[in-house]
Scaffold this active site. Structure first.
Site, PDB file in Angstrom:
ATOM      1  N   CYS A   1       0.857  -1.182   0.000  1.00 54.00           N
ATOM      2  CA  CYS A   1       0.000   0.000   0.000  1.00 54.00           C
ATOM      3  C   CYS A   1       0.892   1.230   0.000  1.00 54.00           C
ATOM      4  O   CYS A   1       2.068   1.134  -0.300  1.00 54.00           O
ATOM      5  CB  CYS A   1      -1.000  -0.016   1.147  1.00 54.00           C
ATOM      6  SG  CYS A   1      -0.296   0.303   2.747  1.00 54.00           S
TER       7      CYS A   1
ATOM      8  N   CYS B   1      -4.621  -0.572  -0.964  1.00 50.76           N
ATOM      9  CA  CYS B   1      -4.986   0.839  -0.814  1.00 50.76           C
ATOM     10  C   CYS B   1      -6.425   1.021  -1.262  1.00 50.76           C
ATOM     11  O   CYS B   1      -6.927   0.292  -2.100  1.00 50.76           O
ATOM     12  CB  CYS B   1      -4.160   1.769  -1.679  1.00 50.76           C
ATOM     13  SG  CYS B   1      -2.711   1.075  -2.361  1.00 50.76           S
TER      14      CYS B   1
ATOM     15  N   CYS C   1      -2.423   3.389  -6.076  1.00 52.28           N
ATOM     16  CA  CYS C   1      -1.855   2.113  -5.670  1.00 52.28           C
ATOM     17  C   CYS C   1      -0.585   1.865  -6.458  1.00 52.28           C
ATOM     18  O   CYS C   1      -0.557   2.052  -7.665  1.00 52.28           O
ATOM     19  CB  CYS C   1      -2.845   0.984  -5.901  1.00 52.28           C
ATOM     20  SG  CYS C   1      -3.930   0.839  -4.503  1.00 52.28           S
TER      21      CYS C   1
END
Length: 139
Positions: free
Chosen positions: A11, A84, A91
């Site tokens: 993430c 994310c 992302c």
């Protein structure tokens, strides 16, 4: 026993969701998968609420820390999962040609403590079965 599969949970900040997911995968399906986490703009520290929750659940390990993506680029991962919330963040893309899946989770950072519990529950309900299906079941 065959070698464990490697999964990377990716993430943006690598302080909360990806760390929680890493700990969860290693605690729950660690017999067939080894999880690591990383962030493109790694914050360098683990969210204290996330860490406290993982400690309470017995999932925390001292080696968990916020890592920049450069540190794990040479690891041969079997699967990369971005967690994310794509609506709010960019992302990251993993440079090596490896199967990548996206399952977005809202970042509980800065929210009430029960939001961390909710995120952990969601990760367990939504993320674990997918990783398990991808990496633990014989194809």
């Amino acid at each position: 026993m065959s070698q464990k599969k490697e999964v990377l949970i990716l993430c943006t900040g690598n302080s909360c969701r990806s760390i929680m997911a890493e700990a969860l995968v290693n605690a729950k399906i660690g017999d067939c998968v080894h999880a690591q986490s990383s962030g493109v703009k790694a914050s360098g520290k683990v969210n204290p609420h996330a860490q406290a929750l993982l400690e309470k659940k017995g999932y925390w390990r001292d080696e968990y820390h916020s890592k920049v993506i450069e540190t794990i680029l040479d690891t041969p991962f079997d699967l990369v999962v971005t967690v994310c919330d794509a609506a709010k963040e960019t992302c990251p893309m993993f440079p090596k040609a490896v199967k990548t899946i996206h399952i977005g989770f809202e970042d509980p950072s800065g929210k009430a403590e029960q939001e961390y519990e909710k995120t952990l529950d969601l990760l367990e309900k939504e993320l674990l079965p997918i990783i398990k299906k991808e990496l633990c079941e014989e194809k």
